[in-house]
Scaffold this motif. Structure first.
Motif, short mmCIF file in Angstrom:
data_model
loop_
_atom_site.label_atom_id
_atom_site.label_comp_id
_atom_site.label_asym_id
_atom_site.label_seq_id
_atom_site.Cartn_x
_atom_site.Cartn_y
_atom_site.Cartn_z
N VAL A 47 49.53 37.46 32.74
CA VAL A 47 48.53 37.60 33.81
C VAL A 47 47.20 38.07 33.23
O VAL A 47 46.12 37.65 33.68
CB VAL A 47 49.02 38.58 34.90
CG1 VAL A 47 47.91 38.90 35.89
CG2 VAL A 47 50.23 38.00 35.61
N GLY A 48 47.27 38.91 32.20
CA GLY A 48 46.04 39.41 31.59
C GLY A 48 45.18 38.30 31.03
O GLY A 48 43.94 38.41 31.06
N TYR A 49 45.79 37.26 30.51
CA TYR A 49 45.02 36.15 29.96
C TYR A 49 44.33 35.32 31.05
O TYR A 49 43.41 34.56 30.75
CB TYR A 49 45.92 35.24 29.12
CG TYR A 49 46.25 35.81 27.77
CD1 TYR A 49 45.28 35.86 26.77
CD2 TYR A 49 47.53 36.31 27.50
CE1 TYR A 49 45.58 36.41 25.53
CE2 TYR A 49 47.83 36.85 26.26
CZ TYR A 49 46.85 36.91 25.27
OH TYR A 49 47.14 37.45 24.05
N LEU A 50 44.78 35.47 32.29
CA LEU A 50 44.20 34.68 33.38
C LEU A 50 43.04 35.38 34.08
O LEU A 50 42.28 34.75 34.81
CB LEU A 50 45.28 34.36 34.43
CG LEU A 50 46.42 33.47 33.95
CD1 LEU A 50 47.47 33.33 35.05
CD2 LEU A 50 45.90 32.10 33.55
N HIS A 51 42.92 36.67 33.89
CA HIS A 51 41.82 37.38 34.54
C HIS A 51 40.49 36.87 34.00
O HIS A 51 40.31 36.72 32.79
CB HIS A 51 41.95 38.89 34.32
CG HIS A 51 42.96 39.53 35.22
ND1 HIS A 51 42.83 39.55 36.59
CD2 HIS A 51 44.12 40.17 34.94
CE1 HIS A 51 43.87 40.18 37.13
NE2 HIS A 51 44.68 40.57 36.14
N PRO A 52 39.56 36.59 34.90
CA PRO A 52 38.27 36.00 34.47
C PRO A 52 37.53 36.89 33.48
O PRO A 52 37.45 38.10 33.64
CB PRO A 52 37.49 35.90 35.79
CG PRO A 52 38.52 35.92 36.87
CD PRO A 52 39.62 36.78 36.35
N LYS A 53 37.02 36.23 32.44
CA LYS A 53 36.21 36.92 31.44
C LYS A 53 35.02 36.03 31.10
O LYS A 53 35.10 34.81 31.18
CB LYS A 53 37.02 37.20 30.17
CG LYS A 53 38.26 38.05 30.38
CD LYS A 53 38.96 38.28 29.05
CE LYS A 53 40.26 39.06 29.23
NZ LYS A 53 41.27 38.28 29.97
N ARG A 54 33.95 36.65 30.72
CA ARG A 54 32.76 35.90 30.34
C ARG A 54 32.72 35.75 28.82
O ARG A 54 33.23 36.56 28.07
CB ARG A 54 31.49 36.64 30.80
CG ARG A 54 31.37 36.69 32.32
CD ARG A 54 30.15 35.94 32.78
NE ARG A 54 29.96 36.07 34.21
CZ ARG A 54 28.85 36.50 34.77
NH1 ARG A 54 27.82 36.87 34.01
NH2 ARG A 54 28.72 36.56 36.08
N ASN A 55 32.09 34.69 28.36
CA ASN A 55 31.84 34.47 26.93
C ASN A 55 33.13 34.52 26.10
O ASN A 55 33.27 35.30 25.15
CB ASN A 55 30.84 35.51 26.38
CG ASN A 55 29.53 35.50 27.15
OD1 ASN A 55 29.00 34.43 27.46
ND2 ASN A 55 29.01 36.69 27.45
#
Length: 627
Positions: A47-55
């Motif tokens: 799930v952590g890899y799916l949380h939106p992140k920028r750049n």
């Protein structure tokens, strides 16, 4: 079943090429199943890899891509109870924030979820619909070239995904319609947001699933137009008072803008348009109406206009017709008719006529219908003289039959439908009498109509209808020798009698003319070529030379299309004033649908030699619903 360890996730970018798709899917299924047994360690990492992140860096993008693709294969193992965190993380992802590879992988997951379990269908459709507009931080950048390119990539994929889901789940289009309507931006949203969302609604209407959702999209858009329409405040804009703003000279308004059509606008219209400038609600409504106009043009090009018009017409009858304070939304119907006069234009007129003449409709509906009909026949340049005459015949026949069955003195409130019909006849003839009298067969038809019996009846419509309309009509009738005894139609003491006030009063339907000149700058430019302005109408009392191309009374019968082609030539400027002996008033129908400035309602004297300006335009607060 083997499980992917935390150390494996750290090596994920490099392992991707070492595992087949089926092996990855197998691992992810194991992780999802483990959660149902209380083991969340690898699940939380996923799930952590799916949380939106920028750049994101290349390795992070690779992990995200692999995760999304593997989840697509394991979609049937996703449970709304045990995997709520995963679904929440996916719901926060936006296609607008990623490149095309991630876009495609995310859409593949959404499509797989929709097809794997019916309980996810609405969730997946909502996920796609939310991408009709970009994240808030991008709204003000939509005109930048890179954002335009991203917009094209996102929206083309969203609509393709909706089509694919519809193919996989036949129920999907029926579920999609209420979701799209529910998620529409409010009237308080930013203009780019609401316009872009509406554009996608129209794209659905004309797209692959339009046959199912189309009947919902257009009415929903019209409803939103109407909501914006009634939000526009008119206080201080269209209210007439003792300042006589409508008598100001045109040059007093030259600073109001550089609109190329300003020279042909009356001062009141320039003033009101200026006052609307900078109003955010007005700007949104204007942009949405233009968007709808462009959609109608595309429907015409693809041969779908008649089909779409039927949907619009049903929506108009249901909401716009009796809407309180509708000022501009109705021009969607006007423009659709202008694009196809022979079918849509004629049908609109005939439907309105039927709605008025049929006793099964409520009085308010009938009064609204005939007000729309009168304004439409007067303002639509594209309608044939023969059609106008035919509908006039229907209105006259109805009013004459009403007179014969009601042979007693007037009671304005008891006969509002009748007086509305009478006023419609006079209003139409104010605009059309000269052009109809110039065609011999139509002139003969007019002369044979029993209008004189209606005006002389005990119900006395000339004493009840809007005085400025009555005066203009009588003036033209007198000049055309329309009645053998037209000079007998005069008022006794006052122009606006107590009967006229009783018919209207606070309810003044008698000044409801819906197709008065449009004040929305962008929308008006589309309407202008099809619209008749009073300043261009050639009246029967005009003393100017006739145009060479004009049909004379001695000419042969003209075809219906001749009127359309000649209409522009039948309009001339006429600003002259006349004396009281000739029924004193200013013949300016740009002033033809608001309470006269000398009115009992405002406590002014209303003698025939004092007040005769045609009302300026509709006062929205007095539309039929107020009755």
């Amino acid at each position: 079943m083997g499980r992917v360890q935390v150390s494996d996730w750290e090596e994920f970018p490099r392992m991707e090429n070492d595992f087949s798709d089926s092996q990855l899917i197998h691992h992810f299924r194991g992780i999802l199943v483990a959660v149902t047994k209380g083991d969340r360690e690898n699940y939380d990492e996923l799930v952590g890899y799916l949380h939106p992140k920028r750049n994101l860096n290349p390795d992070e993008i690779a992990i995200l891509l692999t995760t999304l693709k593997a989840l697509s294969g394991a979609a049937s193992y996703i449970d709304s109870v045990h995997h709520e965190a995963l679904l929440f993380a996916v719901s926060r992802m936006s296609l607008w924030n990623y490149g095309t590879d991630v876009m495609d992988a995310l859409l593949e997951l959404i499509i797989s979820l929709a097809a794997s379990n019916g309980k996810y269908l609405d969730w997946c459709l909502e996920m796609l619909v939310k991408h009709f507009v970009p994240p808030y931080y991008l709204l003000d950048s939509l005109k930048q070239e890179n954002i335009i390119d991203r917009k094209t990539k996102v929206l083309s994929r969203v609509h393709a995904a909706l089509k694919e889901i519809a193919d996989l789940v036949p129920l999907a289009p029926l579920r999609l319609s209420p979701i799209v309507v529910q998620k529409m931006p409010s009237v308080f949203s930013k203009e780019p947001e609401i316009v872009m969302y509406a554009d996608n609604m129209l794209r659905l209407e004309s797209g692959a699933i339009g046959e199912i959702v189309g009947s919902t999209m257009l009415p929903a858009l019209v409803d939103r137009l109407l909501e914006l329409d009634v939000e526009i405040g008119w206080d201080g804009i269209l209210q007439e008072d003792g300042k006589c703003i409508f008598e100001m000279e045109l040059e007093d308004f030259t600073e109001f803008g550089d609109d190329e059509n300003c020279d042909s606008m009356p001062p009141s219209e320039l003033l009101n348009r200026k006052k609307l400038q900078g109003n955010m609600v007005v700007d949104k409504l204007d942009s949405l109406i233009v968007l709808t106009f462009l959609h109608l043009e595309s429907c015409q090009s693809s041969g779908r206009l008649v089909e779409v018009f039927d949907v619009l017409l049903a929506s108009f009858q249901k909401t716009v017709l009796n809407a309180y304070k509708s000022k501009f939304t109705q021009f969607v119907m006007f423009y659709a008719c202008a694009l196809d006069p022979e079918r849509c234009g004629v049908k609109f007129a005939m439907v309105l006529t039927d709605m008025f003449c049929r006793d099964v409709n409520s009085p308010i509906t009938r009064m609204s219908a005939v007000a729309y009909l009168a304004s439409y026949l007067s303002r639509a340049k594209f309608l044939s003289a023969a059609l106008v005459t035919s509908i006039l015949q229907s209105l006259v026949d109805w009013c004459y039959a009403y007179c014969k069955s009601h042979n007693f003195d007037m009671n304005p409130r008891a006969h509002q439908v009748f007086y509305s019909g009478c006023q419609a006849i006079m209003y139409i003839l104010c605009f059309r009498l000269r052009s109809l009298m110039d065609i011999p067969r139509l002139k003969l038809q007019l002369l044979n109509m029993p209008m004189e019996a209606i005006w002389k009846h005990k119900l006395s419509p000339l004493k009840v209808c809007l005085p400025t309309v009555v005066v203009e009509f009588l003036r033209q009738a007198k000049a055309a020798q329309f009645f053998m005894t037209s000079e007998t139609f005069v008022f006794n003491d006052v122009l606006e009698s107590d009967f006229s006030k009783a018919f209207g009063g606070m309810d003044r339907l008698d000044m409801f003319f819906p197709f008065d000149p449009c004040l929305l700058k962008k929308s008006e430019s589309y309407i202008r070529p099809h619209f008749v302005r009073w300043s261009k109408v050639k009246t029967t009392y005009d003393e100017g030379d006739d145009d060479n191309d004009e049909i004379s009374d001695s000419g042969s019968d003209a075809s219906d299309d001749d009127f359309v082609d000649r209409n522009a030539k039948d309009m001339i400027d006429d600003d002259m004033m006349v004396t009281v002996e000739d029924l004193d008033f200013t013949p300016d129908l740009n002033k033809m649908s608001i309470t006269p400035k000398s009115s009992l309602k405002y406590g002014f004297e209303t003698r025939l030699d004092q007040c005769t300006l045609m009302p300026a335009r509709i006062r929205p607060s007095t539309s039929p619903e107020s009755l």
